[in-house]
Design a protein around this motif. Structure first.
Motif, PDB file in Angstrom:
ATOM      1  N   GLU A 195       0.774  -1.435   0.424  1.00  0.00           N
ATOM      2  CA  GLU A 195      -0.241  -0.244   0.109  1.00  0.00           C
ATOM      3  C   GLU A 195       1.010   0.976  -0.314  1.00  0.00           C
ATOM      4  OE1 GLU A 195      -3.294   0.583  -0.092  1.00  0.00           O
ATOM      5  OE2 GLU A 195      -3.913  -1.274  -0.443  1.00  0.00           O
ATOM      6  N   ALA A 196       1.888   1.361   0.834  1.00  0.00           N
ATOM      7  CA  ALA A 196       3.035   2.637   0.841  1.00  0.00           C
ATOM      8  C   ALA A 196       3.408   3.062  -0.317  1.00  0.00           C
ATOM      9  CB  ALA A 196       3.850   2.265   1.953  1.00  0.00           C
ATOM     10  N   MET A 197       3.778   2.243  -1.577  1.00  0.00           N
ATOM     11  CA  MET A 197       3.969   1.753  -2.704  1.00  0.00           C
ATOM     12  C   MET A 197       3.517   1.886  -3.879  1.00  0.00           C
ATOM     13  SD  MET A 197       7.342   1.456  -2.868  1.00  0.00           S
ATOM     14  CE  MET A 197       7.251   2.610  -0.775  1.00  0.00           C
ATOM     15  N   GLY A 198       1.681   2.482  -2.993  1.00  0.00           N
ATOM     16  CA  GLY A 198       0.388   2.814  -4.246  1.00  0.00           C
ATOM     17  C   GLY A 198      -0.510   1.719  -4.847  1.00  0.00           C
ATOM     18  N   VAL A 199      -0.145   0.323  -4.420  1.00  0.00           N
ATOM     19  CA  VAL A 199      -0.496  -0.489  -4.768  1.00  0.00           C
ATOM     20  C   VAL A 199      -2.360  -0.623  -4.116  1.00  0.00           C
ATOM     21  CG1 VAL A 199      -0.777  -2.905  -5.209  1.00  0.00           C
ATOM     22  CG2 VAL A 199       1.559  -2.304  -5.482  1.00  0.00           C
ATOM     23  N   ASN A 200      -2.993  -0.751  -4.650  1.00  0.00           N
ATOM     24  CA  ASN A 200      -4.535  -1.562  -3.958  1.00  0.00           C
ATOM     25  C   ASN A 200      -4.458  -2.574  -3.818  1.00  0.00           C
ATOM     26  OD1 ASN A 200      -7.389  -1.756  -3.028  1.00  0.00           O
ATOM     27  ND2 ASN A 200      -7.511   0.240  -4.103  1.00  0.00           N
ATOM     28  N   THR A 201      -4.036  -3.260  -2.565  1.00  0.00           N
ATOM     29  CA  THR A 201      -4.136  -4.857  -2.191  1.00  0.00           C
ATOM     30  C   THR A 201      -5.140  -4.811  -2.482  1.00  0.00           C
ATOM     31  OG1 THR A 201      -4.297  -3.642  -0.098  1.00  0.00           O
ATOM     32  CG2 THR A 201      -1.614  -4.593  -1.436  1.00  0.00           C
ATOM     33  N   PHE A 202      -6.509  -4.486  -2.008  1.00  0.00           N
ATOM     34  CA  PHE A 202      -7.405  -5.315  -2.274  1.00  0.00           C
ATOM     35  C   PHE A 202      -7.654  -5.631  -3.822  1.00  0.00           C
ATOM     36  CE2 PHE A 202     -11.836  -5.106  -2.581  1.00  0.00           C
ATOM     37  CZ  PHE A 202     -12.245  -5.987  -1.866  1.00  0.00           C
ATOM     38  N   HIS A 454       5.150   1.805  -9.633  1.00  0.00           N
ATOM     39  CA  HIS A 454       3.228   1.458  -9.553  1.00  0.00           C
ATOM     40  C   HIS A 454       1.978   2.165 -10.317  1.00  0.00           C
ATOM     41  CE1 HIS A 454       0.199  -1.695  -9.392  1.00  0.00           C
ATOM     42  NE2 HIS A 454      -0.569  -0.591  -8.470  1.00  0.00           N
ATOM     43  N   LEU A 455       2.529   3.842  -9.747  1.00  0.00           N
ATOM     44  CA  LEU A 455       1.886   4.648  -9.230  1.00  0.00           C
ATOM     45  C   LEU A 455       1.777   5.686 -11.182  1.00  0.00           C
ATOM     46  CD1 LEU A 455       0.271   5.600  -6.288  1.00  0.00           C
ATOM     47  CD2 LEU A 455      -0.880   4.373  -8.172  1.00  0.00           C
ATOM     48  N   ARG A 456       2.923   5.183 -11.177  1.00  0.00           N
ATOM     49  CA  ARG A 456       3.061   6.813 -12.080  1.00  0.00           C
ATOM     50  C   ARG A 456       2.641   6.316 -13.234  1.00  0.00           C
ATOM     51  NH1 ARG A 456       9.184   8.321 -11.081  1.00  0.00           N
ATOM     52  NH2 ARG A 456       8.685   9.781 -12.397  1.00  0.00           N
ATOM     53  N   ILE A 514      15.389   2.913  -0.486  1.00  0.00           N
ATOM     54  CA  ILE A 514      15.851   4.674  -0.238  1.00  0.00           C
ATOM     55  C   ILE A 514      15.558   4.961  -1.613  1.00  0.00           C
ATOM     56  CG2 ILE A 514      16.495   6.746  -0.473  1.00  0.00           C
ATOM     57  CD1 ILE A 514      17.832   6.060   2.141  1.00  0.00           C
ATOM     58  N   ALA A 515      15.940   3.935  -2.862  1.00  0.00           N
ATOM     59  CA  ALA A 515      16.035   3.876  -4.293  1.00  0.00           C
ATOM     60  C   ALA A 515      14.339   3.278  -4.291  1.00  0.00           C
ATOM     61  CB  ALA A 515      17.048   3.139  -4.510  1.00  0.00           C
ATOM     62  N   ARG A 516      13.832   2.830  -3.817  1.00  0.00           N
ATOM     63  CA  ARG A 516      12.327   2.696  -4.454  1.00  0.00           C
ATOM     64  C   ARG A 516      11.480   3.340  -3.472  1.00  0.00           C
ATOM     65  NH1 ARG A 516      10.282  -2.546  -1.241  1.00  0.00           N
ATOM     66  NH2 ARG A 516      10.062  -1.217   0.760  1.00  0.00           N
ATOM     67  N   ALA A 517      11.481   4.727  -3.362  1.00  0.00           N
ATOM     68  CA  ALA A 517      10.584   5.558  -2.603  1.00  0.00           C
ATOM     69  C   ALA A 517      10.909   6.484  -3.857  1.00  0.00           C
ATOM     70  CB  ALA A 517      11.199   5.939  -1.079  1.00  0.00           C
ATOM     71  N   LEU A 518      12.312   6.942  -3.899  1.00  0.00           N
ATOM     72  CA  LEU A 518      12.385   7.864  -4.663  1.00  0.00           C
ATOM     73  C   LEU A 518      11.992   8.033  -5.991  1.00  0.00           C
ATOM     74  CD1 LEU A 518      16.733   8.415  -4.242  1.00  0.00           C
ATOM     75  CD2 LEU A 518      14.694   9.800  -3.844  1.00  0.00           C
ATOM     76  N   CYS A 519      11.357   6.095  -6.507  1.00  0.00           N
ATOM     77  CA  CYS A 519      10.473   5.838  -7.736  1.00  0.00           C
ATOM     78  C   CYS A 519      10.122   6.377  -7.586  1.00  0.00           C
ATOM     79  CB  CYS A 519      10.800   4.130  -8.102  1.00  0.00           C
ATOM     80  SG  CYS A 519      11.311   3.726 -10.089  1.00  0.00           S
ATOM     81  N   CYS A 520       9.403   6.850  -6.624  1.00  0.00           N
ATOM     82  CA  CYS A 520       7.567   6.774  -6.214  1.00  0.00           C
ATOM     83  C   CYS A 520       7.482   8.519  -7.023  1.00  0.00           C
ATOM     84  CB  CYS A 520       6.801   6.717  -5.168  1.00  0.00           C
ATOM     85  SG  CYS A 520       6.765   4.732  -4.179  1.00  0.00           S
ATOM     86  N   ASP A 521       8.862   9.085  -7.347  1.00  0.00           N
ATOM     87  CA  ASP A 521       9.066  11.013  -7.358  1.00  0.00           C
ATOM     88  C   ASP A 521       8.217  12.068  -6.248  1.00  0.00           C
ATOM     89  OD1 ASP A 521       9.122  13.069  -9.413  1.00  0.00           O
ATOM     90  OD2 ASP A 521       6.994  12.794 -10.049  1.00  0.00           O
ATOM     91  N   PRO A 522       8.561  11.474  -4.998  1.00  0.00           N
ATOM     92  CA  PRO A 522       8.000  12.201  -3.841  1.00  0.00           C
ATOM     93  C   PRO A 522       8.224  13.248  -3.361  1.00  0.00           C
ATOM     94  CG  PRO A 522      10.283  11.122  -3.521  1.00  0.00           C
ATOM     95  CD  PRO A 522       9.970  10.272  -4.295  1.00  0.00           C
TER      96      PRO A 522
END
Length: 605
Positions: A195-202, A454-456, A514-522
């Motif tokens: 969910e923190a990476m933007g995935v709608n798990t349900f 994921h959300l981009r 950190i690289a994964r979080a940066l991939c979210c374009d925060p």
């Protein structure tokens, strides 16, 4: 040549389509037909249980829906079997959505119990419905016509069964090598991380539940027109357990494990049904006992199933014939993903206003207030149990606020984000790492980082799944992998992008997060104890990276216990104790603050 070898397994499967033309015994053909039928169902369970982590004992009921729908329409209404297939899939999708909306919200032992409940319900429905022939079932089901051929024998059905199996295996592999596939695999890393990476798990759980049900329905359709008769017996709980056995035995997380497990258990079952009655009599189903013992042994000595050790064996002894493990190709010329506009330096981007969080009688966060500005590194410090990680979880949407507000930057000014789920908060521009590293250890470093994107440029979930299966997502997939590669270069891990994430040292895994979080374009990066467990040199490298990110305009809020690390890195500090803010200011001032010295050292004379 390598490309041909890479698809050698599917070439071998395609060659099996020629078997009916050979003078092989009819029994072999029958056995092959059932292996193919079972493998299609097990393939859905690989996706649902092995990769998605959702245990289901009820897949046999969906097999029954596909079989009974086509049987009823073709016998009672004289419809074409192909219309029966379409109708069966439509009914299966509706049933799976209705069941999944309830069942997929369950977790722990409630989930498999729920699948047993609806599996039994559908089984008894088949046996008691008058129009389905009750327990006698339906007979006289017509044969399938396929490009002018009448498939009225086991040999002719063999080709269709295995052709559909091959297409299903290719489709699932394509799905798993895409953005939706990474979201599915992210479920194994836990709901919080996904969910923190933007995935709608349900939604993802519901999607794979429906896909697994559709595969089971296709198998049921083939079964009905192979047998030319159906009754409820093959669609009960025992069959559902056997399908799960096949998946686990073959390798629950492996596409090829579905075929291997189906073949092993089908052949073994046939042999046991011949041998055991001769040894022990015909009074009981002793093969079920043997299956249970074998499953216990398998879970003890080969928990990932038979396929992984078999694959290692084959690669060792046939390394000149089998391709090495394929790595993802990064296209540096791929179109860049869209990026959000960053706020100007010193603009207020986060306002925590009298935030409170209560767990029963415990007030974990008590009226905490602080601000974060653009281009700033702010440290949140305090003794153990001060409420720092709780504060992080409130900001990132993991926990709801009890009171107060949290406002975040937007094009229309600060907006309250309290109460939003994590996936909506990351979409607004807040990305995070975790106190305890949460990676998918069996996936490559590159794929782990790509989950962050994921959300981009994301579209509709169902459309994305269809596009991935038919390979219409190649351009966006190339862009996602190029972005992940770019972030790995940014943090200095590009040389490790094709390694398994689980093989990295702890310090490298924290940098990977950190690289994964940066991939979210925060706009704002939340780092929860990023230096925990790192050696001195690794901490120096991490500090250099965070200073580099600040210089590039990134805003960072971090929780950390290492005071030397924090004092030399941050621009501003907030100190908490017992859920309350006790001090705030620049590092030099905080070092001399009496309340801080009291909290950390018990006071000074």
């Amino acid at each position: 040549m390598k490309k041909i070898l890479a698809h050698g397994q599917f070439i071998l499967l395609a060659a099996l389509l020629l078997i009916p033309a050979l003078p092989v015994p009819e029994f072999w053909i029958t056995l092959g037909n059932y292996i193919g039928l079972y493998a299609i169902v097990a393939l859905g369970l690989v996706l649902l249980t092995g990769i998605g982590g959702l245990t289901s004992f009820g897949q046999a009921a969906f097999v029954g829906i596909g079989a009974y729908t086509s049987a009823y329409l073709s016998t009672t209404l004289a419809y074409s079997p192909w219309l029966g297939l379409i109708a069966g899939l439509c009914i299966t999708i509706i049933a799976a959505l209705a069941i999944g909306m309830i069942t997929m919200r369950l977790s722990g032992h409630y989930l498999p119990l729920g699948t047993i409940a609806w599996g039994l319900s559908l089984f008894y429905l088949f046996g008691n419905a008058e129009f389905l022939g009750k327990y006698d079932g339906l007979n006289g089901i017509p044969a399938i016509h396929f490009f002018g051929f009448v498939l009225n024998s086991g040999r002719s059905m063999f080709v269709l069964i295995w052709l559909i199996l091959i297409l299903c295996m290719i489709a699932i592999q394509h799905l798993l090598q895409s953005r939706p596939g990474r979201a599915i695999r992210a479920l194994k890393g836990g709901v919080v991380m996904a969910e923190a990476m933007g995935v709608n798990t349900f939604t993802v759980k519901l999607l794979i539940f429906v896909i697994a049900a559709m595969l089971a329905s296709i198998s049921g359709w083939l079964y009905a027109h192979l047998q030319r008769a159906v009754n409820p017996t093959p669609f009960g709980l025992n069959a559902g357990i056997e399908y799960l056995f096949m998946t686990v035995v073959g390798g629950a997380g492996q596409v090829w494990g579905a075929l291997l497990g189906s073949a092993l258990l089908t052949i073994l079952k046939d042999k046991l049904q011949t041998i055991l009655p001769a040894l022990l009599g015909t009074e009981g189903n002793f093969e079920i006992i043997v299956f249970g013992v074998l499953l216990v042994l398998l879970l003890q000595y080969a928990r990932d199933g038979v396929f992984p050790p078999l694959a290692r064996f084959c690669r060792f002894f046939f390394k000149n014939w089998l391709p090495e493990k394929q790595t993802l190709i990064v296209n540096r010329q791929a179109a860049a993903l869209p990026k959000r506009d960053k706020p100007a330096a010193n603009i207020l981007i986060l306002e925590v206003d009298q935030a409170c969080k209560q767990f029963g009688g415990l007030l974990a966060v008590n009226a905490v207030q602080f601000n974060v500005h653009a281009g700033q590194i702010l440290g949140l410090i305090g003794p153990n149990g001060a409420g720092k990680s709780t504060m992080f979880n409130l900001i990132s949407g993991v926990l709801p606020l009890t009171g107060g507000a949290i406002r975040f930057y937007s094009d229309h000014g600060l907006q309250n984000i309290a109460g939003l789920p994590s996936r909506d908060i990351v979409q607004r521009g807040i990305a995070r790492s975790f106190q305890h590293v949460r990676l998918l250890s069996a996936m490559s470093v590159l794929e782990n980082v790509a989950i962050g994107a994921h959300l981009r440029n994301k579209g509709n979930e169902v459309v994305d799944v269809i596009n991935s299966i038919i390979r219409r997502d190649r351009k966006i997939e190339a862009s996602l992998l190029a972005e992940a590669s770019s972030q790995l270069e940014r943090v200095g891990l590009a040389h490790l992008m094709h390694e398994e994430a689980g093989s990295l040292a702890l310090g490298q895994q924290r940098i990977l997060e950190i690289a994964r979080a940066l991939c979210c374009d925060p706009i704002l990066l939340l780092l929860d104890e990023p230096a925990a467990g790192l050696r001195y040199q690794e901490k120096q490298e991490l500090a250099a990276l965070l200073k580099k990110l600040r210089a590039e305009g990134m805003s960072i809020l971090l929780v950390e216990h290492d005071m030397d690390f924090v004092m030399n890195l941050t621009d501003h500090l907030v100190v908490m104790e017992f859920g309350t803010k006790i001090a705030e200011g620049e590092p030099q001032m905080i070092q001399q603050h009496p309340a801080v010295l009291e909290a950390y050292l018990g006071g000074v004379e």
